[in-house]
Motif scaffolding. Structure first.
Motif, short mmCIF file in Angstrom:
data_model
loop_
_atom_site.label_atom_id
_atom_site.label_comp_id
_atom_site.label_asym_id
_atom_site.label_seq_id
_atom_site.Cartn_x
_atom_site.Cartn_y
_atom_site.Cartn_z
N HIS A 16 0.83 -1.21 0.00
CA HIS A 16 0.00 0.00 0.00
C HIS A 16 0.87 1.25 0.00
O HIS A 16 2.08 1.17 0.07
N HIS A 48 1.16 3.97 2.07
CA HIS A 48 1.72 4.67 3.23
C HIS A 48 3.24 4.75 3.12
O HIS A 48 3.90 3.80 2.70
N ASP A 62 5.67 4.57 5.12
CA ASP A 62 6.53 3.56 5.77
C ASP A 62 6.54 2.25 4.97
O ASP A 62 7.25 1.31 5.33
N HIS A 63 5.78 2.20 3.88
CA HIS A 63 5.81 1.04 2.96
C HIS A 63 6.31 1.41 1.56
O HIS A 63 6.74 0.54 0.81
N HIS A 108 -7.19 -1.78 4.71
CA HIS A 108 -6.49 -0.85 5.60
C HIS A 108 -6.57 0.58 5.08
O HIS A 108 -6.53 1.54 5.86
N ASP A 115 -0.46 -4.23 5.79
CA ASP A 115 -1.18 -3.72 6.96
C ASP A 115 -2.64 -4.13 6.82
O ASP A 115 -3.25 -3.87 5.79
N HIS A 144 -5.72 -0.13 11.81
CA HIS A 144 -5.09 -1.45 11.91
C HIS A 144 -5.96 -2.42 12.71
O HIS A 144 -6.53 -2.05 13.74
ZN LIG Z 1 -0.21 1.48 6.57
#
Ligand SMILES: [Zn+2]
Length: 462
Positions: free
Chosen positions: A61, A63, A65-66, A161, A182, A395
């Motif tokens: 996805h 976000h 942090d990904h 998510h 996630d 989450h």
């Molecule tokens: Zn995420």
């Protein structure tokens, strides 16, 4: 197949998994480390593999942090293909250039104030890198098979998510693996529930809330009580908001409260051009969420979108009652920190966090009761009331993670737990062992395992 863990080990950020098949290499996710300084420094350290040797990246996805390390990977020589769902691509078009802007801004700030030991301080990547990255994307619909590497078949399934968020299933004819990505919540008011996962020999599961149960309560009613109380005393309510996902859920709940007459008609500002752009995408990807076309429109009408910096600054000269939703969600940057500087010192105001606060962020500090926070080299007193809507999370909690795993058609031969603080991952490991009786471990940074028979014999082989 060999699987290497190069991020999101012992932390919730920096998701990066290396898959090697017959000497060919790909990554699942390519996220930025966020939070504690020693984590953020990892974004600068040398990669344990040659970026140019990576043929493909499959994104779960959008976000940061990904996805947020992709432009840095490109800077280091990556020229492969990036596979993502259409909504993930659209969100990356919003989020990656913004992330680059923040990197450039940070470098400019350090240079202006002479804080950096590197002269001049350089950004991790630039907007040009982010734009170049977007050229490498190939979109694939949910459920459709694609080949990130020769001989390796992959499929996205809905993770619930975020718009576009997927679990990824990969198989090469001998072994199969599924990355949960996630996972969302089964009863989220906005997003559809995560899809039942297909069978796989190996599972990599997130554990953000592996040690917690979200309170079972009526989120809308809870938000109503909090906002009514604050608004009755004329407060300015500042909500640090994740631009994608939580911002839209908050707007939805506030719109419903207003429509039900449960909230005074105070002005609501969405002070995030990025969140405004992301909100438009809910109209485009209507089959990924629960809202009707009419409800989407209603959400838009209930909120005033703040575009320009001047409009944003004008809010700081305005008194309460009013509600400001502004990024970033963990108060690590963005317009919200300017509002916090102005409104946090006043005990009459409310700072309301809506989602996970990673350790080391200003958000985590405020939730922990910090009396001051540092903004632009200045200690800002926190006298305002600070609250957190924990059940607002995007989450799954521990029970929901276990319920999702129970839906796998058969037990995986081995399960790896990632994407959690150490205590959360360990708590989930104990539950999986006890309640499901599965073979399970929590890998460490740079652990590498051979899938198939070898993994069964020694799941923690390095
Ligand atoms: Zn995420």
């Amino acid at each position: 197949m060999r699987l290497g863990f190069f991020g999101a080990t012992g932390t919730v950020t920096g998701s990066r998994y290396l898959l090697e098949c017959d000497e060919r290499r790909m990554l699942v996710d390519c996220g930025l480390y966020q939070g504690y300084k020693q984590l953020r420094l990892k974004n600068w350290s040398e990669l344990p593999f040659a970026a140019s040797s990576i043929e493909a990246v499959v994104l779960t996805h959008a976000h940061i942090d990904h996805s947020g390390f992709l432009p840095a990977l490109l800077r280091r020589g990556f020229r492969g293909r990036i596979f993502a769902t259409p909504a993930t691509f659209e969100l990356c078009r919003i989020l990656l250039p913004d992330s680059a802007f923040l990197q450039e801004e940070q470098a400019r700030f350090l240079n202006r104030h002479g804080y950096s030991i590197h002269k001049p301080a350089l950004p991790l990547y630039t907007r040009a890198d982010a734009e170049a990255c977007l050229e490498l994307f190939e979109t694939v619909r949910f459920g459709k098979a694609f080949q990130p590497l020769a001989g390796l078949t992959a499929r996205f399934c809905h993770a619930g998510h975020l718009l576009g968020a997927a679990s990824v299933h990969l198989e090469n004819g001998q072994d199969s693996i599924i990355f949960s990505g996630d996972l969302g919540r089964s009863g989220d008011p906005l997003m559809n529930a995560p899809q039942s996962p297909p069978a796989a020999d190996c599972l990599v599961i997130e554990s953000t809330y592996g040690d917690r149960r979200h309170e079972v309560l009526d989120l809308q009613a809870q938000l109503g009580v909090i906002l009514r109380t604050a608004i009755a005393r004329g407060a300015v309510v500042v909500v640090p908001t994740f631009a994608v996902g939580r911002a839209q859920l908050l707007m939805l709940l506030i719109a419903r409260l207003k429509a039900a007459g449960a909230l005074q008609d105070v002005p609501i500002y969405l002070d995030s051009p990025m969140a405004t752009d992301a909100t438009q995408l809910y109209r485009v990807f209507a089959d990924e969420h629960r809202l009707s076309h009419e409800e989407c429109a209603q959400v838009f009408r209930a909120t005033r979108m703040v575009r320009s910096v001047e409009q944003s600054k004008a809010l700081d000269r305005r008194g309460g009652p009013m509600i400001i939703l502004a990024g970033s969600g963990m108060a690590t940057g963005g317009r919200v920190i300017h509002h916090l500087k102005v409104f946090a010192p006043d005990a009459n105001n409310l700072i309301l966090f809506a989602g996970y606060q990673a350790g080391g962020t200003r958000g985590a500090a405020m939730i922990g009761g910090a009396k001051t926070i540092r903004i632009h080299g200045q200690d800002v007193p926190i006298n305002a009331q600070v609250m957190q809507l924990s059940s607002m999370s995007g989450h799954a909690d521990a029970d929901e993670l276990i319920a999702w795993m129970r839906k796998l058609p058969r037990a995986p031969k081995h399960t790896f737990i990632t994407h959690g603080e150490p205590s959360a991952s360990e708590a989930l490991r104990v539950r999986i062992k006890r309640e499901l009786g599965w073979s399970v471990s929590v890998p460490e940074y740079r652990d590498s395992v051979v899938l198939g028979p070898a993994a069964e014999r020694n799941p923690a082989n390095r």
